[in-house]
Motif scaffolding. Structure first.
Motif, PDB file in Angstrom:
ATOM      1  N   UNK A  36       0.949  -1.003   0.200  1.00 26.45           N
ATOM      2  CA  UNK A  36      -0.141  -0.164  -0.048  1.00 26.45           C
ATOM      3  C   UNK A  36       0.693   1.186  -0.312  1.00 26.45           C
ATOM      4  N   UNK A  37       1.703   1.034   0.965  1.00 28.98           N
ATOM      5  CA  UNK A  37       3.139   2.272   1.076  1.00 28.98           C
ATOM      6  C   UNK A  37       3.185   2.395  -0.787  1.00 28.98           C
ATOM      7  N   UNK A  38       4.222   0.943  -1.099  1.00 29.65           N
ATOM      8  CA  UNK A  38       4.869   1.371  -1.863  1.00 29.65           C
ATOM      9  C   UNK A  38       3.580   2.103  -3.967  1.00 29.65           C
ATOM     10  N   UNK A  53       8.596  -4.974  -0.471  1.00 30.47           N
ATOM     11  CA  UNK A  53       8.878  -6.135   0.556  1.00 30.47           C
ATOM     12  C   UNK A  53       8.972  -5.208   2.204  1.00 30.47           C
ATOM     13  N   UNK A  54       8.823  -6.174   3.107  1.00 28.37           N
ATOM     14  CA  UNK A  54       9.142  -5.189   4.582  1.00 28.37           C
ATOM     15  C   UNK A  54      10.700  -5.802   4.581  1.00 28.37           C
ATOM     16  N   UNK A  55      11.283  -4.420   4.933  1.00 28.65           N
ATOM     17  CA  UNK A  55      12.679  -4.750   5.626  1.00 28.65           C
ATOM     18  C   UNK A  55      12.564  -4.111   6.535  1.00 28.65           C
ATOM     19  N   UNK A  60      10.905  -1.756   1.159  1.00 24.58           N
ATOM     20  CA  UNK A  60      12.053  -1.682   0.046  1.00 24.58           C
ATOM     21  C   UNK A  60      11.073  -1.436  -0.371  1.00 24.58           C
ATOM     22  N   UNK A  61      10.883  -0.693  -1.827  1.00 24.58           N
ATOM     23  CA  UNK A  61       9.955  -0.226  -3.718  1.00 24.58           C
ATOM     24  C   UNK A  61      10.613   0.044  -4.204  1.00 24.58           C
ATOM     25  N   UNK A  62      10.656  -0.882  -4.936  1.00 26.29           N
ATOM     26  CA  UNK A  62      10.796  -0.513  -6.402  1.00 26.29           C
ATOM     27  C   UNK A  62       9.862   0.234  -7.574  1.00 26.29           C
ATOM     28  N   UNK A  79      14.094   2.955   0.498  1.00 24.48           N
ATOM     29  CA  UNK A  79      13.197   2.085   1.646  1.00 24.48           C
ATOM     30  C   UNK A  79      13.071   3.136   2.009  1.00 24.48           C
ATOM     31  N   UNK A  80      11.048   2.995   2.531  1.00 25.74           N
ATOM     32  CA  UNK A  80      11.080   4.266   2.761  1.00 25.74           C
ATOM     33  C   UNK A  80       9.974   4.183   4.099  1.00 25.74           C
TER      34      UNK A  80
END
Length: 82
Positions: A36-38, A53-55, A60-62, A79-80
């Motif tokens: 959702x954030x991505x 993916x959660x880190x 971490x979003x692409x 990374x957000x």
């Protein structure tokens, strides 16, 4: 003494499994939140979300950002907070 050890092993098996299952659920929830954030970040930047993916420390979003004037699209990893 052996009864206490046996009881402790049984409790560990029961509650240890529950803890592992809870961790899996938390990871799935975190992954959903990161997606959702991505999506939100991609929309703000006029991009397309390629993966999320959660880190530790966030998500971490692409993103795939369209190129302008016939240029190739850019692939951006970040990374957000999520």
């Amino acid at each position: 003494m052996t009864r206490k050890i046996t009881a402790a092993l049984i409790a560990l098996a029961i509650f240890g499994g529950a803890a592992a299952h809870a961790t899996e659920n938390q990871m799935l929830i975190a992954a959903d939140n990161c997606y959702a954030v991505g999506q939100r970040v991609a929309a703000q930047r006029g991009a397309q979300l390629a993966s999320a993916q959660a880190v530790s420390g966030g998500c971490k979003i692409v993103l795939i950002i369209p190129g302008g004037n016939g240029q190739r699209p850019k692939r951006v990893e970040m990374v957000v907070n999520g």
